[in-house]
Design a protein around this motif. Structure first.
Motif, PDB file in Angstrom:
ATOM      1  N   GLU A 194      31.117  25.343 -70.674  1.00 15.94           N
ATOM      2  CA  GLU A 194      32.484  25.098 -71.147  1.00 15.94           C
ATOM      3  C   GLU A 194      32.942  26.178 -72.131  1.00 15.94           C
ATOM      4  O   GLU A 194      34.120  26.541 -72.173  1.00 15.94           O
ATOM      5  CB  GLU A 194      32.564  23.729 -71.823  1.00 15.94           C
ATOM      6  CG  GLU A 194      32.531  22.557 -70.870  1.00 15.94           C
ATOM      7  CD  GLU A 194      32.666  21.246 -71.611  1.00 15.94           C
ATOM      8  OE1 GLU A 194      33.792  20.713 -71.645  1.00 15.94           O
ATOM      9  OE2 GLU A 194      31.672  20.769 -72.170  1.00 15.94           O
ATOM     10  N   LEU A 208      34.694  28.938 -70.438  1.00 15.63           N
ATOM     11  CA  LEU A 208      36.081  28.637 -70.062  1.00 15.63           C
ATOM     12  C   LEU A 208      37.024  28.812 -71.241  1.00 15.63           C
ATOM     13  O   LEU A 208      38.176  29.239 -71.084  1.00 15.63           O
ATOM     14  CB  LEU A 208      36.175  27.199 -69.538  1.00 15.63           C
ATOM     15  CG  LEU A 208      35.403  26.889 -68.244  1.00 15.63           C
ATOM     16  CD1 LEU A 208      35.440  25.399 -67.954  1.00 15.63           C
ATOM     17  CD2 LEU A 208      35.982  27.672 -67.079  1.00 15.63           C
ATOM     18  N   MET A 209      36.538  28.487 -72.433  1.00 15.77           N
ATOM     19  CA  MET A 209      37.393  28.562 -73.611  1.00 15.77           C
ATOM     20  C   MET A 209      37.745  29.998 -73.977  1.00 15.77           C
ATOM     21  O   MET A 209      38.715  30.234 -74.697  1.00 15.77           O
ATOM     22  CB  MET A 209      36.701  27.885 -74.793  1.00 15.77           C
ATOM     23  CG  MET A 209      36.506  26.381 -74.601  1.00 15.77           C
ATOM     24  SD  MET A 209      35.483  25.634 -75.883  1.00 15.77           S
ATOM     25  CE  MET A 209      36.526  25.861 -77.310  1.00 15.77           C
ATOM     26  N   LEU A 239      40.595  31.087 -70.003  1.00 10.16           N
ATOM     27  CA  LEU A 239      40.565  30.103 -68.922  1.00 10.16           C
ATOM     28  C   LEU A 239      41.110  30.656 -67.612  1.00 10.16           C
ATOM     29  O   LEU A 239      40.469  30.538 -66.556  1.00 10.16           O
ATOM     30  CB  LEU A 239      41.345  28.851 -69.340  1.00 10.16           C
ATOM     31  CG  LEU A 239      41.388  27.720 -68.293  1.00 10.16           C
ATOM     32  CD1 LEU A 239      39.980  27.246 -67.973  1.00 10.16           C
ATOM     33  CD2 LEU A 239      42.246  26.562 -68.799  1.00 10.16           C
ATOM     34  N   GLU A 240      42.278  31.264 -67.648  1.00  4.60           N
ATOM     35  CA  GLU A 240      42.908  31.723 -66.409  1.00  4.60           C
ATOM     36  C   GLU A 240      42.093  32.826 -65.748  1.00  4.60           C
ATOM     37  O   GLU A 240      41.926  32.842 -64.525  1.00  4.60           O
ATOM     38  CB  GLU A 240      44.329  32.213 -66.701  1.00  4.60           C
ATOM     39  CG  GLU A 240      45.280  31.126 -67.158  1.00  4.60           C
ATOM     40  CD  GLU A 240      45.349  29.964 -66.152  1.00  4.60           C
ATOM     41  OE1 GLU A 240      45.369  30.248 -64.937  1.00  4.60           O
ATOM     42  OE2 GLU A 240      45.367  28.807 -66.586  1.00  4.60           O
ATOM     43  N   LYS A 245      38.909  31.273 -64.250  1.00  2.70           N
ATOM     44  CA  LYS A 245      39.216  30.507 -63.034  1.00  2.70           C
ATOM     45  C   LYS A 245      39.458  31.432 -61.853  1.00  2.70           C
ATOM     46  O   LYS A 245      39.008  31.157 -60.726  1.00  2.70           O
ATOM     47  CB  LYS A 245      40.441  29.624 -63.278  1.00  2.70           C
ATOM     48  CG  LYS A 245      40.156  28.400 -64.131  1.00  2.70           C
ATOM     49  CD  LYS A 245      41.427  27.697 -64.567  1.00  2.70           C
ATOM     50  CE  LYS A 245      42.286  27.299 -63.388  1.00  2.70           C
ATOM     51  NZ  LYS A 245      43.496  26.582 -63.827  1.00  2.70           N
ATOM     52  N   TYR A 299      39.015  20.077 -68.149  1.00  5.60           N
ATOM     53  CA  TYR A 299      38.199  21.085 -67.478  1.00  5.60           C
ATOM     54  C   TYR A 299      37.710  20.582 -66.121  1.00  5.60           C
ATOM     55  O   TYR A 299      37.457  21.374 -65.214  1.00  5.60           O
ATOM     56  CB  TYR A 299      36.997  21.465 -68.341  1.00  5.60           C
ATOM     57  CG  TYR A 299      37.348  22.263 -69.570  1.00  5.60           C
ATOM     58  CD1 TYR A 299      38.412  23.158 -69.562  1.00  5.60           C
ATOM     59  CD2 TYR A 299      36.628  22.126 -70.742  1.00  5.60           C
ATOM     60  CE1 TYR A 299      38.739  23.898 -70.690  1.00  5.60           C
ATOM     61  CE2 TYR A 299      36.940  22.858 -71.878  1.00  5.60           C
ATOM     62  CZ  TYR A 299      38.007  23.742 -71.842  1.00  5.60           C
ATOM     63  OH  TYR A 299      38.322  24.471 -72.961  1.00  5.60           O
ATOM     64  N   ASP A 323      40.868  21.087 -63.748  1.00  3.88           N
ATOM     65  CA  ASP A 323      41.536  22.387 -63.650  1.00  3.88           C
ATOM     66  C   ASP A 323      40.947  23.264 -62.562  1.00  3.88           C
ATOM     67  O   ASP A 323      41.553  24.272 -62.177  1.00  3.88           O
ATOM     68  CB  ASP A 323      41.442  23.130 -65.000  1.00  3.88           C
ATOM     69  CG  ASP A 323      42.447  22.601 -66.005  1.00  3.88           C
ATOM     70  OD1 ASP A 323      43.388  21.898 -65.576  1.00  3.88           O
ATOM     71  OD2 ASP A 323      42.286  22.876 -67.209  1.00  3.88           O
TER      72      ASP A 323
END
Length: 651
Positions: free
Chosen positions: A519, A522-523, A526-527, A530, A557, A560
């Motif tokens: 996680e 991702l922080m 994020l974009e 992904k 999360y 998304d």
């Protein structure tokens, strides 16, 4: 600069020209004076000479003879004539030659007078009759008139020349005075220029001195806080250490700041700087309230350094000063951009633990504050010698890690993953393990953070991935391989190409590979993350969300991105076994995963009780020491696939 240089060159040139002019003028003035003196001498001489050419004596003698017929008058007239002729010769010899035409005319007149005088000689010698006397008188009057005319002409010309020479003398005197005045004015001008340039030089020197002082201040002080920088603080500590009195105890305290500053585009650094400046004001306020000389400086990181001396047990303790600092930061720090919570981590060391060098006190305080940062309670930490041992161990491990990666000493071990209901193994997770020839086995909890901080996590991650992809092919082809992908790897621009190249070199099908993303990754972005994960998934690679339930886990999360697998962290599992609310949350996560078509894997299963509770909740997949810890690929083969046939561990 050029203007001033031109003026400095102009004045010496003017002085040189004026000196030449003064010399020439002086020479001509001297010549004119000499000429005037000669002319005056000539005038006097000519005046006396002409005065000597006198016919009056002859006239009186001739007249007396004509009247009285005295023989002595005739003799006197003859003698006077001889004297007249002699003075006439002297006059001709002394005539000036400057004016040729005038001299010629005068000589002609004098020649005529001489001829008349010669004609008079027989007459004056024999004045026998009155007629002869009257004839002599007539000739004498004519000669006298000629002599007067010559006298007037000669003296007039000499006076004219004298007047001209006097005018020249006056002109040269005036010129000399003008040159002298020019000298004075030039000197005054030059002095004025020099005074002006000296004033400018003095002002420039002051400006340069102020600039040098400013630069020196900038070199010695931190530009954001105005405090002395780390280097000057270290010198201050060294000097205080070397000059301390017996019994004095030096204390160095380091205060590191942690502020919860929001990430705002274009304002992140500005807010950080504003918080740091406001925190500096807070620190100054604390020092002002303490009756103890304290030196405050800026640390190499985001924080402060304090130096103070304890001479007796009656002085304030370091713990008390640290407590005051923490009390001041209980309130949010106000800035122009808002108020922010700042949490200080405080560590300190004293000179008793450093007998060799003053700089050791600062290093000891750094170690203490590092320990305080790791302490979630944020209590002040006093330096202890064991901290240096930990630091030396950290430095040694960090130095050996890069060599270990290059020498392939960091190898993957594989932890089996099981279906909790059937007991069948369906995959393995590759975990980095490191055996050092001198230090022995080094725990991943020790070398992984070091690798992340040093940047070695990237080459180590790719080595583990490639080695795992190659070794897992020794296992049955239906077995999946899970490999962690670090933050640094996933944010690398070439991550997709590098994974594809790794699969191509090892020959592992993309469908057998599952990449685990935490996680925290991702922080970061994020974009971007992904987008990268979507590209990897399009290759057929499985994507797993690792360590869900740790820290600030967000259910968003889960939705998304389409995860192939969600891994629940062991810490969450341990608490969920005893906490009904957490079990309800786990059920909810299982429901969301089922709706999304994602598998769920539980980590850290260590007891049968845990397994049974998780099975009752609907969990299907898990891994942990109940089933087996990380092991070499040969051990996986020996234990679970001796004949490349799956074995059941149910019951």
């Amino acid at each position: 600069m050029r203007h001033g240089l031109s003026l400095r060159l102009l004045f010496p040139l003017c002085f040189a020209v004026l000196a030449v002019l003064a010399g020439l003028n002086g020479y001509y003035l001297y010549s004119a004076h000499a000429n005037l003196s000669r002319q005056l001498d000539t005038y006097d001489k000519m005046t006396r000479t002409i005065a000597a050419v006198d016919t009056r004596m002859m006239e009186r003698a001739a007249g007396s003879y004509a009247a009285f017929s005295l023989q002595q008058d005739s003799q006197l007239a003859s003698v006077s004539l001889r004297e007249f002729l002699k003075s006439l010769e002297i006059l001709e010899a002394t005539l000036p030659t400057q004016e040729a035409s005038v001299s010629q005319y005068v000589r002609e007149r004098l020649d005529a007078v001489g001829r008349d005088a010669d004609a008079l000689q027989p007459i004056l010698t024999d004045l026998s009759t009155k007629t002869a006397a009257r004839q002599a008188l007539s000739h004498l009057r004519t000669a006298a008139a000629s002599i007067d005319q010559v006298r007037e002409l000669i003296l007039s010309r000499i006076r004219t020349q004298i007047d001209q020479t006097r005018q020249e003398v006056e002109q040269f005197r005036t010129g000399l005075l003008a040159i002298g005045l020019a000298f004075v004015l030039s000197a005054l001008g030059w002095i004025g220029i020099l005074v002006r340039e000296n004033r400018i030089a003095v002002q420039k020197a002051k400006t340069e001195s102020a600039r040098a002082d400013k630069l020196a201040h900038q070199l010695d002080h931190d530009p954001k806080t105005g405090l002395i920088n780390h280097s000057i603080f270290a010198k201050t500590v060294t000097e205080a250490f070397e000059t301390r009195h017996p019994g004095d105890e030096l204390v160095v305290m380091r205060v590191d700041l942690e502020s919860r500053v929001p990430v705002i585009d274009g304002f992140g650094h500005a807010i950080d700087d504003a918080v740091l400046r406001s925190a500096t004001d807070v620190m100054r306020h604390v020092i002002d309230t303490i009756d103890l000389p304290i030196t405050l400086g800026r640390s190499a990181g985001k924080g402060f350094l304090l130096l103070f001396k304890r001479a007796s047990e009656m002085d304030l303790s370091a713990e008390h000063i640290a407590s005051r600092i923490q009390d001041q930061f209980l309130r949010p720090v106000a800035t122009a951009h808002g108020s922010y919570v700042v949490t200080p981590a405080i560590g300190f060391a004293d000179s008793r633990a450093s007998d060799a060098h003053g700089s050791d006190i600062i290093r000891n305080a750094d170690l203490a504050v590092a320990n305080a940062v790791q302490n979630t309670k944020r209590r002040p930490v006093t330096y202890e010698p064991v901290m240096r041992a930990h630091m030396e161990r950290h430095a040694r491990v960090e130095a050996a890690l890069a060599r270990a990666i290059e020498a392939n000493e960091c190898l993957p071990h594989f932890q089996p993953q099981f279906n909790l209901k059937t007991g069948r193994i369906f995959g393995v997770e590759a975990l980095a393990r490191w055996y050092h020839s001198e230090l022995g086995w080094i725990s991943p909890s020790e070398f992984i953070p070091i690798a992340e901080s040093s940047g070695d996590i990237v080459p180590m991650g790719w080595k583990i991935l490639e080695t795992s992809c190659a070794e897992v092919q020794l296992l049955p082809s239906n077995l999946q391989l899970s490999v962690n992908l670090s933050v640094a790897q996933i944010l690398n621009d070439d991550v997709v190409a590098m994974v594809d190249e790794c699969l191509g070199r090892t020959g592992l099908p993309a469908q057998r590979l599952k990449l685990e993303i935490t996680e925290s990754t991702l922080m970061k972005d994020l974009e971007r993350v992904k987008s990268t994960l979507t590209e990897l998934r399009n290759f057929g690679i499985g994507i797993s969300l690792d360590d869900f339930g740790v820290g600030y886990s967000a259910l968003s999360y889960l939705t998304d991105f389409h995860w192939d697998e969600i891994k629940i962290d062991r810490s969450f599992v341990c608490r969920a076994v005893r906490d009904q609310k957490l079990r309800d949350i786990l059920k909810m996560v299982l429901g969301i995963a089922k709706t999304m078509g994602s598998d769920v894997l539980i980590e850290g299963i260590e007891t049968v009780e845990q397994r049974d509770i998780l099975v009752d909740l609907g969990c299907e997949n898990g891994q942990g020491y109940l089933f087996g810890g990380p092991m070499a690929i040969d051990d996986i083969t020996t234990l679970f696939f001796p004949d490349h046939k799956q074995r059941s561990f149910a019951g």
